[in-house]
Scaffold this motif. Structure first.
Motif, PDB file in Angstrom:
ATOM      1  N   VAL A 263       0.832  -1.205   0.000  1.00  0.00           N
ATOM      2  CA  VAL A 263       0.000   0.000   0.000  1.00  0.00           C
ATOM      3  C   VAL A 263       0.868   1.258   0.000  1.00  0.00           C
ATOM      4  N   VAL A 264       1.948   1.231   0.762  1.00  0.00           N
ATOM      5  CA  VAL A 264       2.876   2.374   0.754  1.00  0.00           C
ATOM      6  C   VAL A 264       3.444   2.562  -0.651  1.00  0.00           C
ATOM      7  N   ARG A 265       3.869   1.473  -1.269  1.00  0.00           N
ATOM      8  CA  ARG A 265       4.430   1.568  -2.625  1.00  0.00           C
ATOM      9  C   ARG A 265       3.389   2.045  -3.642  1.00  0.00           C
ATOM     10  N   LYS A 266       2.155   1.582  -3.469  1.00  0.00           N
ATOM     11  CA  LYS A 266       1.092   1.993  -4.389  1.00  0.00           C
ATOM     12  C   LYS A 266       0.852   3.495  -4.308  1.00  0.00           C
ATOM     13  N   ASN A 267       0.915   4.048  -3.112  1.00  0.00           N
ATOM     14  CA  ASN A 267       0.727   5.493  -2.960  1.00  0.00           C
ATOM     15  C   ASN A 267       1.910   6.284  -3.518  1.00  0.00           C
ATOM     16  N   ILE A 268       3.091   5.735  -3.375  1.00  0.00           N
ATOM     17  CA  ILE A 268       4.254   6.397  -3.988  1.00  0.00           C
ATOM     18  C   ILE A 268       4.022   6.539  -5.483  1.00  0.00           C
ATOM     19  N   LEU A 269       3.638   5.446  -6.126  1.00  0.00           N
ATOM     20  CA  LEU A 269       3.419   5.464  -7.573  1.00  0.00           C
ATOM     21  C   LEU A 269       2.231   6.334  -7.958  1.00  0.00           C
ATOM     22  N   SER A 270       1.189   6.297  -7.131  1.00  0.00           N
ATOM     23  CA  SER A 270      -0.034   7.034  -7.457  1.00  0.00           C
ATOM     24  C   SER A 270       0.179   8.538  -7.449  1.00  0.00           C
ATOM     25  N   TYR A 271       1.018   9.026  -6.533  1.00  0.00           N
ATOM     26  CA  TYR A 271       1.193  10.476  -6.385  1.00  0.00           C
ATOM     27  C   TYR A 271       2.483  11.001  -7.011  1.00  0.00           C
ATOM     28  N   GLN A 272       3.255  10.118  -7.644  1.00  0.00           N
ATOM     29  CA  GLN A 272       4.510  10.540  -8.263  1.00  0.00           C
ATOM     30  C   GLN A 272       4.283  11.043  -9.686  1.00  0.00           C
ATOM     31  N   SER A 273       4.961  12.126 -10.031  1.00  0.00           N
ATOM     32  CA  SER A 273       4.935  12.618 -11.403  1.00  0.00           C
ATOM     33  C   SER A 273       5.944  11.832 -12.234  1.00  0.00           C
ATOM     34  N   GLN A 274       5.957  12.074 -13.543  1.00  0.00           N
ATOM     35  CA  GLN A 274       6.916  11.394 -14.416  1.00  0.00           C
ATOM     36  C   GLN A 274       8.349  11.777 -14.064  1.00  0.00           C
ATOM     37  N   ALA A 275       8.492  12.950 -13.451  1.00  0.00           N
ATOM     38  CA  ALA A 275       9.825  13.403 -13.056  1.00  0.00           C
ATOM     39  C   ALA A 275      10.286  12.771 -11.747  1.00  0.00           C
ATOM     40  N   GLY A 276       9.394  12.000 -11.105  1.00  0.00           N
ATOM     41  CA  GLY A 276       9.770  11.337  -9.867  1.00  0.00           C
ATOM     42  C   GLY A 276       9.443  12.109  -8.619  1.00  0.00           C
ATOM     43  N   GLU A 277       8.886  13.312  -8.772  1.00  0.00           N
ATOM     44  CA  GLU A 277       8.502  14.123  -7.618  1.00  0.00           C
ATOM     45  C   GLU A 277       7.024  13.905  -7.312  1.00  0.00           C
ATOM     46  N   THR A 386     -10.313  15.780  -2.775  1.00  0.00           N
ATOM     47  CA  THR A 386     -10.142  14.432  -2.235  1.00  0.00           C
ATOM     48  C   THR A 386      -8.747  13.916  -2.565  1.00  0.00           C
ATOM     49  N   LEU A 387      -8.119  13.279  -1.588  1.00  0.00           N
ATOM     50  CA  LEU A 387      -6.909  12.486  -1.812  1.00  0.00           C
ATOM     51  C   LEU A 387      -7.243  11.054  -1.403  1.00  0.00           C
ATOM     52  N   LEU A 388      -7.028  10.115  -2.307  1.00  0.00           N
ATOM     53  CA  LEU A 388      -7.380   8.726  -2.044  1.00  0.00           C
ATOM     54  C   LEU A 388      -6.238   7.965  -1.363  1.00  0.00           C
ATOM     55  N   LEU A 389      -6.608   7.010  -0.522  1.00  0.00           N
ATOM     56  CA  LEU A 389      -5.628   6.232   0.236  1.00  0.00           C
ATOM     57  C   LEU A 389      -5.068   5.047  -0.550  1.00  0.00           C
ATOM     58  N   ASN A 390      -5.791   4.602  -1.563  1.00  0.00           N
ATOM     59  CA  ASN A 390      -5.306   3.495  -2.410  1.00  0.00           C
ATOM     60  C   ASN A 390      -4.961   2.245  -1.610  1.00  0.00           C
ATOM     61  N   ALA A 391      -5.746   1.988  -0.556  1.00  0.00           N
ATOM     62  CA  ALA A 391      -5.438   0.846   0.309  1.00  0.00           C
ATOM     63  C   ALA A 391      -6.200  -0.411  -0.076  1.00  0.00           C
ATOM     64  N   GLY A 392      -7.197  -0.295  -0.951  1.00  0.00           N
ATOM     65  CA  GLY A 392      -8.029  -1.450  -1.250  1.00  0.00           C
ATOM     66  C   GLY A 392      -8.971  -1.738  -0.099  1.00  0.00           C
ATOM     67  N   PRO A 393      -9.913  -2.672  -0.274  1.00  0.00           N
ATOM     68  CA  PRO A 393     -10.898  -2.964   0.777  1.00  0.00           C
ATOM     69  C   PRO A 393     -10.232  -3.390   2.078  1.00  0.00           C
ATOM     70  N   GLU A 394     -10.720  -2.856   3.177  1.00  0.00           N
ATOM     71  CA  GLU A 394     -10.257  -3.259   4.504  1.00  0.00           C
ATOM     72  C   GLU A 394     -11.450  -3.878   5.219  1.00  0.00           C
ATOM     73  N   LEU A 410      -0.508  11.628   4.153  1.00  0.00           N
ATOM     74  CA  LEU A 410      -0.214  12.864   4.893  1.00  0.00           C
ATOM     75  C   LEU A 410       1.250  13.264   4.725  1.00  0.00           C
ATOM     76  N   ALA A 411       2.134  12.277   4.720  1.00  0.00           N
ATOM     77  CA  ALA A 411       3.561  12.578   4.498  1.00  0.00           C
ATOM     78  C   ALA A 411       3.785  13.110   3.092  1.00  0.00           C
ATOM     79  N   ILE A 412       3.108  12.545   2.103  1.00  0.00           N
ATOM     80  CA  ILE A 412       3.221  13.026   0.723  1.00  0.00           C
ATOM     81  C   ILE A 412       2.683  14.448   0.614  1.00  0.00           C
ATOM     82  N   LEU A 413       1.556  14.712   1.259  1.00  0.00           N
ATOM     83  CA  LEU A 413       0.999  16.068   1.251  1.00  0.00           C
ATOM     84  C   LEU A 413       1.976  17.052   1.883  1.00  0.00           C
ATOM     85  N   ALA A 414       2.556  16.687   3.022  1.00  0.00           N
ATOM     86  CA  ALA A 414       3.529  17.562   3.681  1.00  0.00           C
ATOM     87  C   ALA A 414       4.738  17.805   2.793  1.00  0.00           C
ATOM     88  N   ASP A 415       5.161  16.766   2.087  1.00  0.00           N
ATOM     89  CA  ASP A 415       6.311  16.883   1.190  1.00  0.00           C
ATOM     90  C   ASP A 415       6.036  17.889   0.075  1.00  0.00           C
TER      91      ASP A 415
END
Length: 596
Positions: A263-277, A386-394, A410-415
């Motif tokens: 889930v952490v990795r999925k959020n990295i990919l979901s919020y990353q631009s093509q430039a990696g930021e 809205t910012l989605l959590l991308n965690a899948g069903p819990e 939240l860490a991505i938003l702060a970044d």
């Protein structure tokens, strides 16, 4: 909190409804019921106290029916009995209804309209169906009677209604409580959550508050509160039926904990631009930068995530943040800054207390963001962003991967909000995902703690300082809600200001130590409780660990909560298994708290 499944059209109606209710068990319930209606107008009602398995045994699966409604009830008005279970019927048996939510003025309505009616249950729900019958007997059509009742009732509701005289029509309405229409080939469904019928259809239509729906097997008609027809397209639910299965895991909670690294990795990919930021909607960032203070509103586990998020945002973005419990904020609003911005955190996006707070925020015309796992949920629709959590069903009641996803987002938003800092958040979060995997692989080490007596105690404490104290709050909640061990969290420096009086011989005190600045202070506090008979355990970062500690892989200091909490989740899980309790469905609790 409860679950609704309704079906009209071609198919095995009782099987579809029972299977759908089973998929909604995670929401919490204490009784269940099912009503079936044949094309000839013959109705069959089944209700049982207890589990869906008990209802399954009572249902005659050979009955011919083309429409039905089912319900799992979590007791609010009236205890958990067969009489109080849904569906409820009018005295004549013509109308049958299921309802989620709370009708606040049901006693007034009973006195005003139903003083001569013999009611069979203690519920507020029976008032609704009795009122529909009452107005129908006065000459109104079913639709007119239903609409009049919706105008009279105050509170929250998601309703499915069947008229025995019209077996080709299913009525539905909602206000504050979640309800969707699922669209299929030759059938339609109503559900509290798309996962109930995702194996049948992936197409769903949102229902907005105050709308009245007339649903046939091949048609869905939506009317707003004025009677005007509303056209609304279906959306595709982003769910995979395989996500709803435990697979080889003995419990959903274990499966969901194991998914956290992904889930952490999925959020990295979901919020990353093509430039990696990391990249977030420009309009959202502009609104936040215009604010002089951020207000995070949430409940339970999401509130704990908000407390950690406050620290991360303030440290990186240098924006002041306040965190409030939604249930408190909704009715006793604090003094606000000149230009506030609100962040709502909710796993389901349907949390009633947070929704009530959002209503107040919207009345003030203030900007808001919802961080949620469910696209199209009420909080998502009614906030500006809205910012989605991308965690899948819990599925497990005790939240695990949703919490770590909340911290990640939240860490991505702060970044993104931060003007500059000397590290790559994407890289650090990648390290976090690896650390989670290593912690999960060490669960047998934590199981040894359980075997040392943690599973036999009635009381325990979590302690820590700074971020560790905030994680301790979530850790204590996890342990108490599923193992029923009374557990409290304290800032370790506060122990000697009163709490140390509760320490007895053998009392477990679990310390989190990931902060270099206060590590020695917490160690000193542990010596104080140990001297009074406590049995102490330590979860510590690698650089601060000592012999006997459970060691956490080293990650960025601000991101340690995403790793340390996994050890605490595992400890709660293992203690619960050792006590022989239901890990996924703890007593008295519901997954989605959709009533205030």
């Amino acid at each position: 909190m409860c679950g609704i499944v309704g079906f009209i059209g071609e198919g095995n109606v009782p099987r579809v409804i029972l299977d759908g209710l089973a998929k909604l068990e995670y929401r919490g319930y204490d009784s269940a019921g099912l009503y079936l209606l044949s094309q000839q107008g013959q109705g069959y009602l089944f209700k049982e106290k207890g589990r869906i398995a008990d209802l399954e045994k009572a249902v005659n699966h050979t009955l011919d029916s083309g429409i039905g409604i089912g319900h799992t009830r979590w007791a609010t008005h009236g205890s958990a009995t067969r009489e109080n279970a849904h569906p409820h019927q009018s005295n004549s048996g013509r109308y049958t209804l299921v309802h989620n939510g709370v009708i606040e003025n049901y006693l007034d309505l009973k006195t005003t309209y139903l003083s001569q009616v013999d009611l069979k249950s203690e519920t507020d729900t029976e008032i609704i169906v009795a009122l529909i019958a009452h107005f129908s007997e006065q000459g109104l059509s079913t639709k007119e009677a239903f609409k009049k009742v919706l105008d009279l009732i105050e509170g929250s509701y998601a309703i499915g209604l069947i008229d025995q005289e019209d077996p080709e029509l299913l009525y539905a309405a909602k206000k504050k409580s979640p309800l969707l229409v699922g669209v299929g080939e030759g059938f339609n469904v109503i559900v509290s959550d798309a996962m109930a019928t995702i194996e049948l259809t992936s197409k769903y239509i949102e229902i907005h508050d105050g709308e009245l729906l007339m649903i046939r097997s091949d048609q869905v008609t939506i009317e707003d509160s004025t009677g005007k027809t509303v056209q609304r397209s279906a959306y595709i639910a982003d769910l995979d039926a395989s996500d709803l299965d435990k697979g080889t895991y003995p419990h959903y909670m274990l499966k969901e904990m194991d998914e956290q690294a992904a889930v952490v990795r999925k959020n990295i990919l979901s919020y990353q631009s093509q430039a990696g930021e990391f990249e977030i909607e420009a309009e959202l960032l502009a609104k936040i930068h215009q604010a002089d203070r951020l207000y995070i509103l949430a409940c339970g586990t999401s509130y704990h995530a908000g407390l950690v998020g406050k620290v991360i945002i303030e440290e990186l973005a240098k924006i002041p943040v306040e965190v409030h419990l939604s249930s408190e904020f909704a009715y006793h609003q604090p003094l606000l800054s000149q230009h506030p911005f609100f962040i709502f955190i909710s796993q389901s996006g349907e949390t009633a207390d947070s929704r009530q707070a959002l209503v107040k925020v919207n009345e003030l015309n203030l900007p808001s963001l919802t961080i949620t796992n469910v696209k199209g949920s009420t909080l998502s629709r009614e906030s500006d962003f809205t910012l989605l959590l991308n965690a899948g069903p819990e599925i497990a009641v005790a939240s695990t991967k949703a919490y770590t996803a909340q911290l990640t987002v939240l860490a991505i938003l702060a970044d993104v909000l931060a003007e500059n800092h000397d590290f790559s958040m994407a890289h650090e979060l990648s390290m976090v995902s690896q650390a989670i995997e290593r912690v999960f692989a060490q669960k047998e080490e934590l199981n040894s703690w359980v075997q040392m007596g943690l599973n036999e105690v009635s009381h325990a404490f979590y302690v820590g300082r700074y971020l560790d104290y905030l994680v301790a709050m979530e850790a204590a909640l996890k342990l108490k809600e599923i193992s029923y061990i009374h557990t409290e969290a304290f800032a370790s420096g506060e122990l000697k200001h009163g709490t140390i009086a509760l320490i007895e011989e053998g009392t477990p005190v679990i310390a989190l130590i990931t902060d270099e600045v206060t590590a020695l202070n917490t160690r000193s506090n542990l010596e104080e409780v140990k001297a009074r008979g406590a049995k102490t355990f330590v979860i510590a970062s690698d650089s601060l660990a000592k012999e006997g500690d459970f060691t956490l892989p080293q990650v960025h200091p601000l991101l340690t909560p995403i790793v340390s909490v996994v050890a605490c989740q595992l400890l709660a899980y293992l203690a619960t298994v050792a006590r022989g309790l239901d890990v996924d469905k703890p007593r008295n609790l519901a997954k989605s708290v959709t009533v205030e």
